[in-house]
Every structure is written in structure tokens, then in C-alpha cells.
Design a protein around this motif. Structure first.
Motif, PDB file in Angstrom:
ATOM      1  N   VAL A 605       0.910  -1.141  -0.109  1.00  0.00           N
ATOM      2  CA  VAL A 605      -0.029   0.082   0.022  1.00  0.00           C
ATOM      3  C   VAL A 605       0.417   1.372   0.096  1.00  0.00           C
ATOM      4  O   VAL A 605       1.444   1.534   0.560  1.00  0.00           O
ATOM      5  CB  VAL A 605      -0.694  -0.386   1.479  1.00  0.00           C
ATOM      6  N   GLY A 606       0.675   2.385  -1.224  1.00  0.00           N
ATOM      7  CA  GLY A 606       1.762   2.998  -1.318  1.00  0.00           C
ATOM      8  C   GLY A 606       2.007   3.573  -2.463  1.00  0.00           C
ATOM      9  O   GLY A 606       0.970   2.692  -3.260  1.00  0.00           O
ATOM     10  N   LYS A 607       1.831   5.010  -2.496  1.00  0.00           N
ATOM     11  CA  LYS A 607       2.243   5.180  -4.286  1.00  0.00           C
ATOM     12  C   LYS A 607       2.890   4.266  -4.872  1.00  0.00           C
ATOM     13  O   LYS A 607       4.010   3.845  -4.817  1.00  0.00           O
ATOM     14  CB  LYS A 607       2.391   6.901  -4.654  1.00  0.00           C
ATOM     15  N   PRO A 608       2.414   3.531  -6.194  1.00  0.00           N
ATOM     16  CA  PRO A 608       3.984   2.851  -7.376  1.00  0.00           C
ATOM     17  C   PRO A 608       4.668   3.156  -7.430  1.00  0.00           C
ATOM     18  O   PRO A 608       5.930   2.570  -7.219  1.00  0.00           O
ATOM     19  CB  PRO A 608       2.391   2.369  -8.110  1.00  0.00           C
ATOM     20  N   ASP A 609       4.704   4.432  -7.553  1.00  0.00           N
ATOM     21  CA  ASP A 609       5.888   5.198  -8.374  1.00  0.00           C
ATOM     22  C   ASP A 609       6.926   5.835  -7.449  1.00  0.00           C
ATOM     23  O   ASP A 609       8.163   6.486  -7.062  1.00  0.00           O
ATOM     24  CB  ASP A 609       5.564   5.851  -9.779  1.00  0.00           C
ATOM     25  N   SER A 610       6.459   6.045  -6.044  1.00  0.00           N
ATOM     26  CA  SER A 610       7.067   6.365  -4.497  1.00  0.00           C
ATOM     27  C   SER A 610       8.798   5.063  -4.842  1.00  0.00           C
ATOM     28  O   SER A 610       8.574   4.075  -4.589  1.00  0.00           O
ATOM     29  CB  SER A 610       6.723   6.126  -3.409  1.00  0.00           C
ATOM     30  N   PRO A 611       9.682   5.838  -4.444  1.00  0.00           N
ATOM     31  CA  PRO A 611      11.052   5.184  -3.860  1.00  0.00           C
ATOM     32  C   PRO A 611      10.666   3.498  -3.034  1.00  0.00           C
ATOM     33  O   PRO A 611      11.243   2.777  -3.751  1.00  0.00           O
ATOM     34  CB  PRO A 611      11.950   6.349  -4.065  1.00  0.00           C
ATOM     35  N   ASP A 612      10.045   4.136  -2.043  1.00  0.00           N
ATOM     36  CA  ASP A 612      10.005   3.183  -1.001  1.00  0.00           C
ATOM     37  C   ASP A 612       9.178   2.465  -1.392  1.00  0.00           C
ATOM     38  O   ASP A 612       9.055   1.045  -1.069  1.00  0.00           O
ATOM     39  CB  ASP A 612       8.095   4.026   0.255  1.00  0.00           C
ATOM     40  N   THR A 613       7.569   2.305  -2.042  1.00  0.00           N
ATOM     41  CA  THR A 613       7.300   1.572  -2.728  1.00  0.00           C
ATOM     42  C   THR A 613       8.043   0.420  -4.152  1.00  0.00           C
ATOM     43  O   THR A 613       7.776  -0.862  -3.881  1.00  0.00           O
ATOM     44  CB  THR A 613       5.959   1.790  -3.743  1.00  0.00           C
ATOM     45  N   ASP A 649       2.362   5.113   9.860  1.00  0.00           N
ATOM     46  CA  ASP A 649       2.995   6.266  10.131  1.00  0.00           C
ATOM     47  C   ASP A 649       3.348   6.576   8.279  1.00  0.00           C
ATOM     48  O   ASP A 649       4.760   7.510   8.673  1.00  0.00           O
ATOM     49  CB  ASP A 649       4.638   6.406  10.107  1.00  0.00           C
ATOM     50  N   GLY A 650       2.101   7.178   7.183  1.00  0.00           N
ATOM     51  CA  GLY A 650       2.255   7.453   6.361  1.00  0.00           C
ATOM     52  C   GLY A 650       4.064   6.463   5.349  1.00  0.00           C
ATOM     53  O   GLY A 650       3.799   7.233   4.461  1.00  0.00           O
ATOM     54  N   LYS A 651       3.841   5.635   5.769  1.00  0.00           N
ATOM     55  CA  LYS A 651       5.002   4.901   4.773  1.00  0.00           C
ATOM     56  C   LYS A 651       4.672   3.745   3.788  1.00  0.00           C
ATOM     57  O   LYS A 651       3.603   3.413   4.369  1.00  0.00           O
ATOM     58  CB  LYS A 651       5.631   3.855   5.740  1.00  0.00           C
ATOM     59  N   THR A 652       5.070   3.448   2.440  1.00  0.00           N
ATOM     60  CA  THR A 652       4.744   2.487   2.177  1.00  0.00           C
ATOM     61  C   THR A 652       4.597   1.134   3.076  1.00  0.00           C
ATOM     62  O   THR A 652       5.759   0.783   3.731  1.00  0.00           O
ATOM     63  CB  THR A 652       5.460   1.452   1.068  1.00  0.00           C
ATOM     64  N   THR A 653       3.279   0.553   3.134  1.00  0.00           N
ATOM     65  CA  THR A 653       3.526  -1.158   3.753  1.00  0.00           C
ATOM     66  C   THR A 653       2.911  -1.822   2.927  1.00  0.00           C
ATOM     67  O   THR A 653       1.750  -1.488   2.281  1.00  0.00           O
ATOM     68  CB  THR A 653       2.150  -0.093   5.295  1.00  0.00           C
ATOM     69  N   ALA A 654       4.051  -3.193   3.909  1.00  0.00           N
ATOM     70  CA  ALA A 654       3.158  -4.072   2.802  1.00  0.00           C
ATOM     71  C   ALA A 654       2.759  -5.250   4.027  1.00  0.00           C
ATOM     72  O   ALA A 654       2.911  -5.514   5.198  1.00  0.00           O
ATOM     73  CB  ALA A 654       4.483  -4.997   2.627  1.00  0.00           C
ATOM     74  N   TYR A 655       1.187  -5.720   3.203  1.00  0.00           N
ATOM     75  CA  TYR A 655       0.405  -6.893   4.198  1.00  0.00           C
ATOM     76  C   TYR A 655       1.092  -8.457   2.801  1.00  0.00           C
ATOM     77  O   TYR A 655       0.548  -8.309   2.051  1.00  0.00           O
ATOM     78  CB  TYR A 655      -0.377  -6.483   4.158  1.00  0.00           C
ATOM     79  N   VAL A 656       2.095  -8.963   4.082  1.00  0.00           N
ATOM     80  CA  VAL A 656       1.904 -10.284   3.421  1.00  0.00           C
ATOM     81  C   VAL A 656       0.540 -11.905   4.391  1.00  0.00           C
ATOM     82  O   VAL A 656       0.469 -11.288   4.936  1.00  0.00           O
ATOM     83  CB  VAL A 656       2.778 -11.253   3.778  1.00  0.00           C
ATOM     84  N   CYS A 657      -0.189 -12.660   3.070  1.00  0.00           N
ATOM     85  CA  CYS A 657      -1.384 -12.844   3.990  1.00  0.00           C
ATOM     86  C   CYS A 657      -1.435 -14.027   2.989  1.00  0.00           C
ATOM     87  O   CYS A 657      -1.260 -14.491   2.271  1.00  0.00           O
ATOM     88  CB  CYS A 657      -3.091 -11.736   3.078  1.00  0.00           C
ATOM     89  N   PRO A 665       1.833  -6.032   9.268  1.00  0.00           N
ATOM     90  CA  PRO A 665       1.961  -5.356   8.529  1.00  0.00           C
ATOM     91  C   PRO A 665       3.300  -4.818   8.787  1.00  0.00           C
ATOM     92  O   PRO A 665       3.985  -4.909   9.889  1.00  0.00           O
ATOM     93  CB  PRO A 665       1.157  -3.690   8.151  1.00  0.00           C
ATOM     94  N   VAL A 666       4.513  -4.257   7.212  1.00  0.00           N
ATOM     95  CA  VAL A 666       5.823  -4.222   7.487  1.00  0.00           C
ATOM     96  C   VAL A 666       6.004  -3.122   7.115  1.00  0.00           C
ATOM     97  O   VAL A 666       5.286  -2.740   5.998  1.00  0.00           O
ATOM     98  CB  VAL A 666       7.354  -5.599   7.605  1.00  0.00           C
ATOM     99  N   THR A 667       7.120  -2.302   6.895  1.00  0.00           N
ATOM    100  CA  THR A 667       7.465  -0.646   6.073  1.00  0.00           C
ATOM    101  C   THR A 667       9.168  -0.945   5.607  1.00  0.00           C
ATOM    102  O   THR A 667       9.201  -0.270   5.063  1.00  0.00           O
ATOM    103  CB  THR A 667       7.488  -0.121   7.225  1.00  0.00           C
ATOM    104  N   GLU A 668       9.516  -2.202   5.933  1.00  0.00           N
ATOM    105  CA  GLU A 668      10.869  -2.669   5.314  1.00  0.00           C
ATOM    106  C   GLU A 668      11.465  -3.872   5.039  1.00  0.00           C
ATOM    107  O   GLU A 668      11.069  -4.545   5.117  1.00  0.00           O
ATOM    108  CB  GLU A 668      12.025  -2.154   6.489  1.00  0.00           C
ATOM    109  N   PRO A 669      11.840  -3.306   3.472  1.00  0.00           N
ATOM    110  CA  PRO A 669      12.204  -4.472   2.775  1.00  0.00           C
ATOM    111  C   PRO A 669      12.258  -5.763   3.255  1.00  0.00           C
ATOM    112  O   PRO A 669      11.918  -6.767   2.815  1.00  0.00           O
ATOM    113  CB  PRO A 669      13.091  -3.659   0.976  1.00  0.00           C
TER     114      PRO A 669
END
Length: 677
Positions: A605-613, A649-657, A665-669
């Protein structure tokens, strides 16, 4: 003088437009005439790139005497098997039942209501090869139609009954378990050619789906012997004459065990499937050879097989100037003339000799090691590679001045779906933005030209004729798979939404509610003597297997269990057939592997073109995970997997389901990579 085929869009049918045969295209006009005239129908099926179709056309269909017999006693119908796979499938089943083998050209005699009673493949113009001449066959069938009608009617009824029974799988449903995959692997090993790679003996076909299953099995079990089978086959094909060493792309199959002598036609579907297989092998092993083959093959497709608006053509012929393979083979003297002082090294690498390796000419194939040539010629490996590359470019340019093989310029929805998937995945995994652009242009082309206003698909398009023919199960399924690959490479929600729309159509118009699985034709398709349901993979995945793989992915992305349950029912209904005959059911086995896997759904979850995503996506795709479903972006209202999953916290967030039950949820690669199996 032209016949009715002059007005058809199919290049194959147009090849027969000036035959003295009074050809009809498949349709009501031909069948009505047969009933009124009380004549049997002579059905002839082939395709534009088919060498033996050309041979029979020149020998028989262009012969005025043979044509006169055909016109007097039969209503003659010509079919392009690529436009009408339903007709081809039904009557190929009849020919196999009658003769024990099939192939093209295919000739089938039908009653005026379409029931087959006699059939075969190639017939010579004069008696040879232990076969009667085509004219003798025609006269014998015509005589039987007049004098033994009751026998023909009985035979046609029996064959039609058998075809209807064949449309039912007839297997006892089984619970899916890992033992089925193990049994399949063991049966593939029994067929594996340990010397040359491949499965079975010549002619050898490039069984991309079998290789895909082996790669998945290796990832599941880390069985080195399984990876060896896949790699040995991929290496041998890439080094052999079946691969176009100058232009890229694969010919249809090898006529020998060594992968040296191809049947020279190039089909879009083979190259789409093989590009994907080599890409996945590169993802598993990291071997540069596999990446090179992927890029050369896709570059070839872009250069030689693509309409300027984005659709891909169907095939390149085996013949040029009426001679099979003439475009591709070389005399040693030609190479010396073209390359001068570099010819010796080039010829050593590609096995070129004055006497040739096929009918006095040379089929280029890798016949020496770069390291050995470097030592022999006193060069570095890099210098050898550079000289070989320069030689390839020079010979390709010279070859381009020859008379080119015929190009079948019709665009088929199904085959374009396969190529879309190959370009989309390769664009993402190889960092090739141009490949992603090609895949998106292809999707836009199909949406513009082969999707009707009501959303239903068409089968075929050709410039100047537009789209035509009802689409089949494989059109919907292959395209859905291509769109899902494109979505998971670009994360443009419109491609997921179109794939979802196709999944709904598959369920509504192709499902077999009584027996499970899917028919090849839709509920509103033309009525034929059989509603085909071909579950076996052939040169391409069966429509049913492709539908199942697409529905499983749609289920993971949408959270709708009905797709998963329909897929599991379809696979289970095949019983032990995939395990017993794995090379004929390999795409089903890939679906079985997905069903039995701990398949993750990953929502980023985050903008697809953002560096974090982008960093999160790099973590997701850095390893080959064929059973994973991925959604990315902030399109929760359009992509169910993203719905109700907030950013932290406004960061790209990943959910593994797993089946929509998620881990933290996590925010670090680095954390994400640890959560995905």
C-alpha cells in the motif's frame, strides 16, 4: 479465376483462393448446398505456416484433374485451424479415432449434417509411401457414398457417438495431494532424454509447460535432478538448430533427437511460451544464457512479428520460394564471402562445413566452446564473443536480402495473451521499460480491436477485415493470464479489472456445471456435432488449464472463493491423468502446485512510483515466486487485496496474507522478504 476464399481474411484461406477447387469457407452455405445436392462434404484443415499443407496444395488442390473430381462429387470446405480451433479439435479427434494419428493437412469426409465418416492427413497425388493417391481416395469415397450409404451413415453415427464420449473426461475425481506431483515428476523422468534433453524421441517438441512444472517442482523440493532435466533441455534447444542463431526465436520443433534440424516454421505461441520458460529459468539459476535467449526472442518478436498498432502476428512460414528452410540455411562459401577473415572462427563456433549438415547446406548451431576457440585463435573470450556477435549481425543483414518466408498477419487473441504475459514479466524482471511498453500497447490493441462493445471477445483480427469469430475459452483464459501478468508488472488497475471481467465470462459462458471444468466453446457458440472440451495440453496449454490458473490468481487478488473452488473442482475432476501423463497435462500440474502451495498474497500500500514502494517491490520480486499474487498502489476501491489496509505512519506498508488472513504489516523491505516463503 478466384474462388470464394478470395474474400476471406485468413492468409491460409487466401493461399487457396486461386485453386481450381470450388472451395467454400466453413458455414451454412456449404452445409445447405451439401444437403440440397446430396453430396458429402470434403473438409480440409490446415494453417498458413504448414509445410505439408503447401505440399498437398501444390500437388493436389492446384491439379485441374483432381479438382474436377472434388468439385463433381463433394462440397469442398477449407478451414484455417487457427481461426476455428473448435472445428479442428472435433474433426482431429475423428481422424485420430479412425487412423490412430493426426496432423495437418487434415482431410475429413462428412455427411451433409457434419458427421465424419472417413479421414486422414496428407495424401499424395500418386500412390506412394504405401498410401493410395488422393484421387483414388476421392473416387473410392464417392463410390461408397452412392452404393453403401447405410454403412457410411452407421459409421458416422458411431464416430460421432465416440466423439461425444471423448468430450467427457471419464476420470475419477481425486483429492489433490503432493503425491500427485511426485508421481508426475517420476513419469517425466522416465521420458527424459539424458543425452540430448527433451522428453521422448524425435520429432522433439519444445515442451515449455513441462519445463515450467519442473522449475516449480524444483522450487518446492530443491530436487537437483529435476532442475537438471529442465536445464539440459533449455541448453540443448538454445544451442541447437531449432533456435534461430542469427535472428532469435524458435522454430516449431526438431525433426531429430539432437535439436539440430528444425521444422522451420516459427509460431507466435511457441516463442511466447519459451520466452517465459527461459525467463523463469533465469530467475531460478541466474544463468546469462537464459536471459540472452529471452531478450533475443522477444526482440525478434518486436522486430518481425508485430503490427505497428501493437498486435502480434501469428506465424512465419517454413518455406520461402517454395523450399523448406531456404531462408535460414547457409553454404560455407556464402559465409566466407560475407565475413572474410572472421569466417573461420564463426564457422567453427556454429559447426559450418563445406559439405553441410542438412541437405548440402548448413543449419547454424553452437558446436564449440568460447574458451576453446579463444585458445585456438589466440584471443580473449571477450574478443571471440565480439567477433561472433559481429558475424551474426552481418549475416542477419545479408539474410534479410533473401526472399522472406510468408507471414501470417492475422492477430489471434489467445496467442497475443501469451505474448503479453512474456513481455510484461520480462519487462519487470529484466528492467526493460520497452518490453513493458510493448505489453501495454498489446493490451490496448486487443481492447480496441478484439473486445466487442458488450465486453465479449473476438477470436481473430486482420488489417482491412477487422475482428471476427466468437472467442474460445483459450482466448479468454490466455488473455486473462496476460492481463494479470501485466497488472503485476505495472500495477495499473485497469488491467486487473479486465482480467476480472474475463474471469466472470469464463464462469458464466464456459463452465461445465455437471462435470466440473470448462468447455472450449461458449454457451452461445455455433452448434456443432460435439461441444468440445479438450483438457490435454498440446502445443499450447489447454483452455481449461489456462482458465484454472487465471481463476486461482483472480481468487487471490479478489478474495472471492468461488473462483478458487471452481478451479479446484476442475483439477480434481481430472483424477490421476495429470500425474500419469504429465507432459500432456503440465499446465494443470502448475495449477495443482499453486493449489497445494502456501501461496502468498502480498498487498503493498503506497504510491506505485514512490521510491519506498519500488524498494518493497524489489524485495517481492527479487526471487522467482510463481505462486505469489501481488497488488500495489492505493486503489483499494478497485483492487480488493488493497482494500482496508492502511499505511503505517504514512509509509509504504506491506501486508503478506494467506486467503486474506494477514501477518503483521511491515514497512521495511528486509522485513517483507522474511515474511514471504
Amino acid at each position: 479465376m478466384e474462388n470464394r476464399l478470395a474474400h476471406e481474411a485468413s492468409p491460409y484461406l487466401q493461399q487457396h483462393a486461386e485453386n481450381p477447387v470450388d472451395w467454400y469457407p466453413w458455414g451454412d452455405e456449404a452445409f445447405s448446398l451439401a444437403q440440397q445436392a446430396d453430396k458429402p462434404i470434403l473438409l480440409s484443415v490446415g494453417y498458413a505456416a504448414c509445410h505439408w499443407c503447401h505440399v498437398m496444395a501444390h500437388e493436389s488442390f492446384e491439379d485441374p484433374d483432381i479438382a474436377a473430381v472434388m468439385n463433381e462429387h463433394f462440397v469442398n470446405v477449407k478451414v484455417d485451424r487457427e481461426e476455428r480451433p473448435d472445428v479442428d479439435s472435433i474433426y482431429m479427434g475423428a481422424v485420430v479415432a479412425l487412423t490412430g494419428q493426426g496432423g495437418w493437412p487434415m482431410t475429413v469426409m462428412l455427411t451433409p449434417d457434419g458427421a465424419p465418416f472417413f479421414g486422414g492427413t496428407y495424401f499424395p497425388p500418386t500412390p506412394r509411401y504405401g498410401m493410395p493417391s488422393f484421387k483414388q481416395v476421392l473416387e473410392s469415397v464417392a463410390n461408397a457414398w452412392k452404393t453403401r450409404r447405410s454403412e457410411i451413415t452407421d459409421s458416422a453415427g458411431q464416430i460421432t457417438g465416440q466423439l461425444n464420449r471423448m468430450a467427457l473426461v471419464g476420470a475419477e475425481a481425486v483429492a489433490l495431494a503432493g503425491e500427485l506431483l511426485e508421481q508426475a515428476k517420476s513419469n517425466i523422468q522416465r521420458q527424459f532424454d539424458t543425452t540430448w534433453g527433451g522428453f521422448g524421441q524425435a520429432p522433439k517438441f519444445p515442451q515449455a509447460m513441462t519445463i515450467e512444472f519442473l522449475l516449480r517442482y524444483y522450487l518446492r523440493n530443491e530436487d537437483a535432478a529435476v532442475l537438471l532435466m529442465a536445464e539440459r533441455t533449455l541448453e540443448a534447444m538454445a544451442w541447437g538448430g531449432m533456435y534461430d542463431q542469427l535472428g532469435g526465436g524458435f522454430a516449431r520443433y526438431s525433426t531429430d533427437n539432437e535439436w539440430l534440424v528444425p521444422h522451420f516454421e516459427k509460431m507466435l505461441y511457441d516463442n511466447a511460451l519459451l520466452s517465459s520458460a527461459y525467463l523463469h529459468a533465469w530467475r531460478v539459476t541466474g544463468r546469462p544464457l537464459y536471459r540472452r535467449v529471452v531478450e533475443e526472442t522477444l526482440d525478434w518478436a518486436m522486430l518481425e512479428m508485430r503490427h505497428e498498432a501493437g498486435g502480434f502476428y501469428s506465424s512465419l512460414d517454413a518455406d520461402s520460394e517454395g523450399i523448406e528452410g531456404k531462408f535460414y540455411v547457409w553454404d560455407a562459401a556464402e559465409i566466407v564471402d560475407a565475413l572474410g577473415v572472421n569466417a573461420s572462427l564463426f564457422m567453427r563456433y556454429y559447426g559450418v562445413t563445406p559439405g553441410g549438415n542438412w541437405e548440402g547446406s548448413n543449419i547454424l548451431h553452437v558446436d564449440s566452446d568460447i574458451g576453446k576457440l579463444a585458445t585456438e585463435f589466440g584471443l580473449s573470450k571477450e574478443q571471440v564473443r565480439a567477433k561472433i556477435g559481429q558475424g551474426r549481425s552481418e549475416l542477419y543483414a545479408r539474410r534479410a536480402q533473401r526472399t522472406w518466408p510468408g507471414l501470417d498477419t492475422k492477430v489471434l487473441t489467445a496467442w497475443n495473451g501469451l505474448m503479453m504475459a512474456a513481455f510484461a514479466e520480462a519487462g519487470r524482471d529484466l528492467g526493460r521499460a520497452d518490453y513493458l511498453e510493448v505489453a501495454q500497447a498489446n493490451a490496448a490493441f486487443l481492447q480496441r480491436h478484439l473486445r466487442r462493445t458488450d465486453g465479449r471477445l473476438l477470436r481473430s483480427w486482420k488489417e482491412g477485415y477487422g475482428g471476427r469469430f466468437n472467442a474460445y475459452l483459450e482466448d479468454h483464459a490466455y488473455l486473462a493470464q496476460g492481463l494479470l501478468a501485466l497488472y503485476q508488472s505495472t500495477f495499473d488497475a485497469r488491467w486487473y479489472e479486465w482480467a476480472y471481467e474475463l474471469a466472470e465470462m469464463i464462469m458464466a459462458h464456459f463452465g461445465d456445471d455437471e462435470n466440473g471444468g470448462f468447455y472450449d466453446t461458449s454457451t452461445d457458440h455455433e452448434a456443432l456435432i460435439v461441444r468440445p472440451k479438450d483438457v490435454q495440453d498440446n502445443a499450447t496449454p489447454s483452455g481449461g488449464a489456462a482458465a484454472v490458473n487465471a481463476l486461482l490468481q483472480i481468487s487471490l487478488l479478489s478474495g472471492d472463493r468461488k473462483y478458487w473452488e471452481a478451479a479446484v473442482t476442475a483439477v480434481s475432476a481430472l483424477g490421476e491423468l495429470p500425474a500419469t501423463y504429465p507432459t500432456g497435462f503440465a499446465h494443470w500440474l502448475c495449477a495443482t502446485d499453486l493449489i497445494l502451495s502456501d501461496a502468498p498474497e502480498v498487498a503493498i500500500v503506497g504510491k506505485p512510483d514512490s521510491p519506498d514502494t519500488q524498494r518493497m517491490l524489489e524485495a517481492v520480486f527479487k526471487r522467482y515466486r510463481p505462486n505469489m499474487a501481488v497488488a500495489a498502489g492505493v486503489d483499494g476501491e478497485r483492487i480488493p487485496l488493497l482494500r482496508d489496509r492502511p499505511q503505517i505512519d504514512g509509509k509504504t506498508t506491506a501486508y503478506v496474507c494467506r486467503q486474506f488472513v494477514c501477518k503483521r504489516p511491515v514497512t521495511e523491505p528486509s522485513e517483507l522478504d522474511e515474511l514471504i516463503p
